[in-house]
Scaffold this active site. Structure first.
Site, short mmCIF file in Angstrom:
data_model
loop_
_atom_site.label_atom_id
_atom_site.label_comp_id
_atom_site.label_asym_id
_atom_site.label_seq_id
_atom_site.Cartn_x
_atom_site.Cartn_y
_atom_site.Cartn_z
N SER A 155 75.57 -1.14 1.71
CA SER A 155 76.64 -1.41 0.77
C SER A 155 77.95 -0.77 1.22
CB SER A 155 76.29 -0.85 -0.62
OG SER A 155 77.41 -0.91 -1.48
N LYS A 211 72.50 4.87 0.14
CA LYS A 211 72.67 3.84 1.16
C LYS A 211 73.02 4.48 2.51
CE LYS A 211 71.83 0.14 -1.26
NZ LYS A 211 70.63 -0.69 -0.99
N TYR A 236 74.55 6.46 -5.64
CA TYR A 236 74.14 5.15 -5.12
C TYR A 236 74.61 5.00 -3.68
CZ TYR A 236 74.32 0.16 -4.15
OH TYR A 236 74.19 -1.06 -3.56
C1 WQD Z 1 85.20 -4.79 -9.45
C2 WQD Z 1 86.59 -4.61 -10.03
C3 WQD Z 1 86.84 -2.69 -11.43
C4 WQD Z 1 84.16 -4.07 -14.61
C5 WQD Z 1 80.52 -2.39 -6.86
C6 WQD Z 1 79.51 -1.28 -6.64
C7 WQD Z 1 78.19 -1.84 -6.34
C8 WQD Z 1 78.26 -2.90 -5.30
C9 WQD Z 1 79.23 -3.95 -5.72
C10 WQD Z 1 76.22 -3.34 -4.12
C11 WQD Z 1 87.08 -3.18 -10.01
C12 WQD Z 1 87.03 -3.96 -12.24
C13 WQD Z 1 84.90 -3.97 -13.43
C14 WQD Z 1 84.84 -4.22 -15.85
C15 WQD Z 1 86.92 -4.18 -14.67
N1 WQD Z 1 77.02 -3.54 -5.16
N2 WQD Z 1 86.24 -4.03 -13.48
N3 WQD Z 1 86.20 -4.27 -15.83
O1 WQD Z 1 83.29 -1.27 -8.43
O2 WQD Z 1 84.02 -2.87 -6.58
O3 WQD Z 1 81.77 -1.92 -6.65
O4 WQD Z 1 80.43 -3.40 -5.90
O5 WQD Z 1 76.33 -2.55 -3.30
O6 WQD Z 1 77.67 -2.41 -7.52
O7 WQD Z 1 79.96 -0.51 -5.57
O8 WQD Z 1 82.49 -3.67 -8.36
O9 WQD Z 1 82.32 -5.38 -10.09
O10 WQD Z 1 82.11 -2.94 -10.77
O11 WQD Z 1 84.34 -3.85 -10.10
O12 WQD Z 1 88.15 -4.23 -14.71
O13 WQD Z 1 84.23 -4.29 -16.96
O14 WQD Z 1 86.57 -5.00 -11.41
O15 WQD Z 1 87.76 -1.69 -11.81
O16 WQD Z 1 88.47 -3.19 -9.73
P1 WQD Z 1 83.00 -2.39 -7.52
P2 WQD Z 1 82.75 -3.97 -9.90
#
Ligand code: WQD
Length: 363
Positions: A149, A177, A173
């Site tokens: 990841s 990884k 997490y």
């Molecule tokens: C994306 C964007 C949030 C939720 C994840 C993890 C892990 C990985 C996939 C595998 C960000 C914004 C989110 C919400 C929001 N998987 N957001 N409101 O944080 O980039 O990382 O990526 O490894 O699960 O590392 O993904 O989808 O949580 O957030 O505004 O209710 O959406 O701030 O900018 P993230 P995400």
């Protein structure tokens, strides 16, 4: 010496979001698959649909918690209910067929949950990988594609992020990884013959275009895409946008969203390379190389679904960064692969899945 490129592939976590799409892609490429899954965060229904999409019919129960779909000779899907941490379950999986390679997806993947339960994440993600490596060694199988990841990069200043960026996870997490990648590197260095690819995903989204398989998070989703999808279908009232004051064009966070089918095809390409070339240890980013903000994704999903996605500004989420985009040029070069599907296609396919399955596989 080339590996057998027609041997059976063991896919741990093969009923999950990424695992089910990878299982389908390998079956359609003519590979028989054994799935080991404990169904703690997935459902057997996903595999029933994968088999149907792959044209495999006729499920038969072969033992308690074990099934097979497909002809007695030719491409088949075998399923073993089990946990990668249990030696007996791994032995049951390896007993199904001569296993030539493993795709290892089984693991826990919720960042916030990992902060609350770090020991569980180390037990499952690292402990499970250790047991798997021991079983692979015992069975003379040394070809592995690992589901890593981009989370292990932590808060990376340099964007786009290349594989040479520092590994500096900021949550358990991501630490697990990084730890499994170290474990794999040590195993590869200790004995000749290991063929290993660590694939560092950015943000997997979307669903198979048929709408039959897709992301089915248990409980409240952690990630943006399934949350947006559940607001659009009416399961959730509105989206909280974590921070509208980021240093980006519209003030919301930017991420590299990659279609799950592109990701699954990336796994097939990585497996093909490992089986065709001499033993090696590969680390590759799997991303689109394109960034989209939260509000861009919201608008794209509204256009694809024809449904409103109401949202409200909320404080930044601890641990978030403003921008995370992959430099995926190494994967493009080494695998002759690139993420070809657009954000609009991610939303179109994600909506097709959500609309047909408002409650996931639980319908
Ligand atoms: C994306 C964007 C949030 C939720 C994840 C993890 C892990 C990985 C996939 C595998 C960000 C914004 C989110 C919400 C929001 N998987 N957001 N409101 O944080 O980039 O990382 O990526 O490894 O699960 O590392 O993904 O989808 O949580 O957030 O505004 O209710 O959406 O701030 O900018 P993230 P995400």
């Amino acid at each position: 010496m080339e590996q057998e490129a027609d041997s059976t592939v063991l896919i741990t976590g093969g009923a999950g979001f990424l695992g089910s799409h990878a299982t389908l892609v390998l079956l359609e490429a003519g590979r028989s698959v054994v799935v080991l899954d404990d169904f703690s965060n997935s459902r057997p229904e996903a595999l029933r649909r994968v088999a149907a999409l792959a044209g495999l019919d006729g499920w038969t129960a072969t033992a308690p918690g074990q099934w097979r779909a497909g002809p007695s000779t030719g491409v088949s899907l075998q399923v073993v209910t089990g946990d990668v941490r249990r030696v007996g379950d791994l032995e049951a999986a390896f007993a199904q067929a001569p296993i030539g390679a493993v795709l290892h997806f089984a693991g826990l993947k919720a960042v916030a949950e990992s902060v609350r339960q770090p020991l569980r994440y180390w037990q499952v993600n690292v402990g499970g990988s250790l047991r798997l490596l021991e079983a692979m060694t015992a069975h003379g199988c040394r070809t592995l594609v690992f589901s890593s990841s981009a989370t292990l990069y932590g808060l990376c200043e340099q964007v786009p992020i290349s594989e040479s960026a520092p590994v500096q996870p900021i949550n358990p997490y991501g630490s697990t990884k990084a730890a499994v990648e170290r474990l794999l590197a040590d195993a590869a260095a200790s004995e000749p013959g290991w063929r290993i690819a660590c694939l560092r995903y950015f943000n997997p989204v979307g669903a198979h275009p048929s709408g039959r398989i897709g992301e089915d998070p248990s409980g409240l989703p952690n990630n943006l895409f399934p949350l947006v999808s559940q607001v659009a279908v009416g399961r959730l009232p509105q989206l909280q946008v974590y921070g509208c004051d980021w240093p980006t064009a519209d003030g919301t966070g930017i991420r590299d969203y990659i279609h799950v089918m592109d990701l699954a095809e990336g796994h097939r390409a990585a497996l093909a390379l490992l089986e065709q070339e001499s033993p090696q240890f590969l680390t590759l980013n799997l991303g689109s190389g394109r960034g989209h903000s939260v509000l861009e994704l919201v608008r794209a999903f509204e256009a694809a679904s024809g449904r409103p996605v109401p949202w409200q500004a909320a404080p930044r989420r601890p641990g978030d960064s403003a921008v995370s985009i992959a430099d995926a040029s190494a994967a493009q070069r080494r695998l002759d692969w690139r993420a070809s599907r657009s954000l609009d296609e991610c939303c179109r396919d994600g909506w097709a899945w959500q609309q047909a399955n408002p409650h996931g596989y639980g319908d």
